[in-house]
Design a protein around this motif. Structure first.
Motif, PDB file in Angstrom:
ATOM      1  N   LEU A  61       0.822  -1.217   0.000  1.00  0.00           N
ATOM      2  CA  LEU A  61       0.000   0.000   0.000  1.00  0.00           C
ATOM      3  C   LEU A  61       0.856   1.267   0.000  1.00  0.00           C
ATOM      4  O   LEU A  61       0.377   2.342  -0.370  1.00  0.00           O
ATOM      5  N   ALA A  62       2.116   1.158   0.395  1.00  0.00           N
ATOM      6  CA  ALA A  62       3.003   2.326   0.416  1.00  0.00           C
ATOM      7  C   ALA A  62       3.248   2.872  -0.992  1.00  0.00           C
ATOM      8  O   ALA A  62       3.711   4.000  -1.135  1.00  0.00           O
ATOM      9  N   ASP A  63       2.915   2.091  -2.023  1.00  0.00           N
ATOM     10  CA  ASP A  63       3.011   2.605  -3.389  1.00  0.00           C
ATOM     11  C   ASP A  63       1.980   3.698  -3.652  1.00  0.00           C
ATOM     12  O   ASP A  63       2.178   4.540  -4.512  1.00  0.00           O
ATOM     13  N   VAL A  64       0.868   3.641  -2.917  1.00  0.00           N
ATOM     14  CA  VAL A  64      -0.229   4.579  -3.172  1.00  0.00           C
ATOM     15  C   VAL A  64      -0.602   5.435  -1.957  1.00  0.00           C
ATOM     16  O   VAL A  64      -1.472   6.293  -2.058  1.00  0.00           O
ATOM     17  N   GLN A 172      -8.595   7.488  -5.634  1.00  0.00           N
ATOM     18  CA  GLN A 172      -7.926   8.771  -5.428  1.00  0.00           C
ATOM     19  C   GLN A 172      -6.906   9.046  -6.526  1.00  0.00           C
ATOM     20  O   GLN A 172      -6.208  10.037  -6.488  1.00  0.00           O
ATOM     21  N   GLY A 173      -6.788   8.112  -7.479  1.00  0.00           N
ATOM     22  CA  GLY A 173      -5.845   8.302  -8.576  1.00  0.00           C
ATOM     23  C   GLY A 173      -4.612   7.448  -8.449  1.00  0.00           C
ATOM     24  O   GLY A 173      -3.708   7.537  -9.264  1.00  0.00           O
ATOM     25  N   GLY A 174      -4.563   6.572  -7.410  1.00  0.00           N
ATOM     26  CA  GLY A 174      -3.426   5.679  -7.245  1.00  0.00           C
ATOM     27  C   GLY A 174      -3.533   4.485  -8.167  1.00  0.00           C
ATOM     28  O   GLY A 174      -4.460   4.362  -8.970  1.00  0.00           O
ATOM     29  N   ARG A 175      -2.583   3.564  -8.064  1.00  0.00           N
ATOM     30  CA  ARG A 175      -2.556   2.387  -8.924  1.00  0.00           C
ATOM     31  C   ARG A 175      -2.880   1.106  -8.173  1.00  0.00           C
ATOM     32  O   ARG A 175      -2.521   0.032  -8.617  1.00  0.00           O
ATOM     33  N   ALA A 176      -3.488   1.197  -7.018  1.00  0.00           N
ATOM     34  CA  ALA A 176      -3.781   0.002  -6.235  1.00  0.00           C
ATOM     35  C   ALA A 176      -4.832  -0.843  -6.929  1.00  0.00           C
ATOM     36  O   ALA A 176      -5.691  -0.341  -7.636  1.00  0.00           O
ATOM     37  N   HIS A 177      -4.738  -2.139  -6.734  1.00  0.00           N
ATOM     38  CA  HIS A 177      -5.691  -3.070  -7.322  1.00  0.00           C
ATOM     39  C   HIS A 177      -6.336  -3.876  -6.209  1.00  0.00           C
ATOM     40  O   HIS A 177      -5.725  -4.150  -5.200  1.00  0.00           O
ATOM     41  N   ALA A 178      -7.570  -4.276  -6.420  1.00  0.00           N
ATOM     42  CA  ALA A 178      -8.263  -5.139  -5.469  1.00  0.00           C
ATOM     43  C   ALA A 178      -9.013  -6.192  -6.266  1.00  0.00           C
ATOM     44  O   ALA A 178      -9.038  -6.167  -7.486  1.00  0.00           O
ATOM     45  N   ALA A 179      -9.641  -7.088  -5.553  1.00  0.00           N
ATOM     46  CA  ALA A 179     -10.292  -8.232  -6.182  1.00  0.00           C
ATOM     47  C   ALA A 179     -11.662  -7.873  -6.754  1.00  0.00           C
ATOM     48  O   ALA A 179     -12.632  -8.576  -6.534  1.00  0.00           O
ATOM     49  N   GLY A 180     -11.772  -6.780  -7.496  1.00  0.00           N
ATOM     50  CA  GLY A 180     -13.014  -6.419  -8.162  1.00  0.00           C
ATOM     51  C   GLY A 180     -14.145  -6.044  -7.241  1.00  0.00           C
ATOM     52  O   GLY A 180     -15.300  -6.133  -7.618  1.00  0.00           O
TER      53      GLY A 180
END
Length: 190
Positions: A61-64, A172-180
């Protein structure tokens, strides 16, 4: 600028209210003697349960997010908690007053200081003491988007919590992904 991820220790990372003598699955026991404890409390080390997988989840999560300790452990979270989770030293909120109970309009005492620390930045906050009063207070006073995620202090952070944080950051414009999954403002799956 990344949104803040404000991290409480006791409850989210240390499910202190789980059944005594029953460490939750995936957690290991650590004995700690942080400062600030009374002499009587220091005689017996504090039992802290930590799930080492949470460190990798937070680092992802520190990426976003900009990770920040929002705990009464303050900077000691960097000495006692972070190393067990493989986290680097993180900034922390240096609470002006250490106390429990409620604050303005029935909010949790941390809430007013969370808003002060965040300034005008968007933030997600994980804590076991967040209530509807805190959400209402933040919604009325904070100019940016927020996610206040209540964590069950008997269970700690679970997969759905990390997914909710990733989805919110992506919005918020980050690149995080989740399981849909789609989550509402309070972090509940919809």
């Amino acid at each position: 600028m990344k949104p803040l991820l404000l991290i409480d220790v006791d409850g989210p990372l240390n499910p202190y209210a789980a059944q005594p003598q029953r460490r939750p699955p995936g957690y290991s026991t650590h004995r700690m003697r942080p400062t600030g404890w009374t002499e009587k409390e220091r005689a017996k080390p504090l039992r802290v349960w930590l799930n080492h997988g949470h460190g990798a989840e937070l680092l992802a999560l520190a990426d976003v997010y900009e990770l920040v300790w929002a705990t009464t452990w303050k900077d000691e979270a960097n000495d006692w908690i972070g190393p067990h989770l493989g986290l680097p030293r993180l900034p922390f909120i240096d609470w002006p007053v250490m106390h429990g109970g409620r604050a303005p309009r029935g909010t949790f005492w941390k809430t007013q200081y969370i808003l002060e620390y965040a300034g005008e930045r968007p933030f997600a906050w994980i804590d076991d003491d967040i209530t509807a009063m805190d959400r209402e207070y933040v919604d009325q006073r904070h100019p940016a988007r927020t996610l206040l995620l209540h964590i069950d202090e008997r269970v700690g952070l679970v997969r759905e919590d990390f997914d909710a944080l990733a989805v919110w950051a992506a919005r918020q414009g980050g690149r995080a992904h989740a399981a849909g999954r789609v989550f509402d403002h309070a972090g509940a799956a919809t």
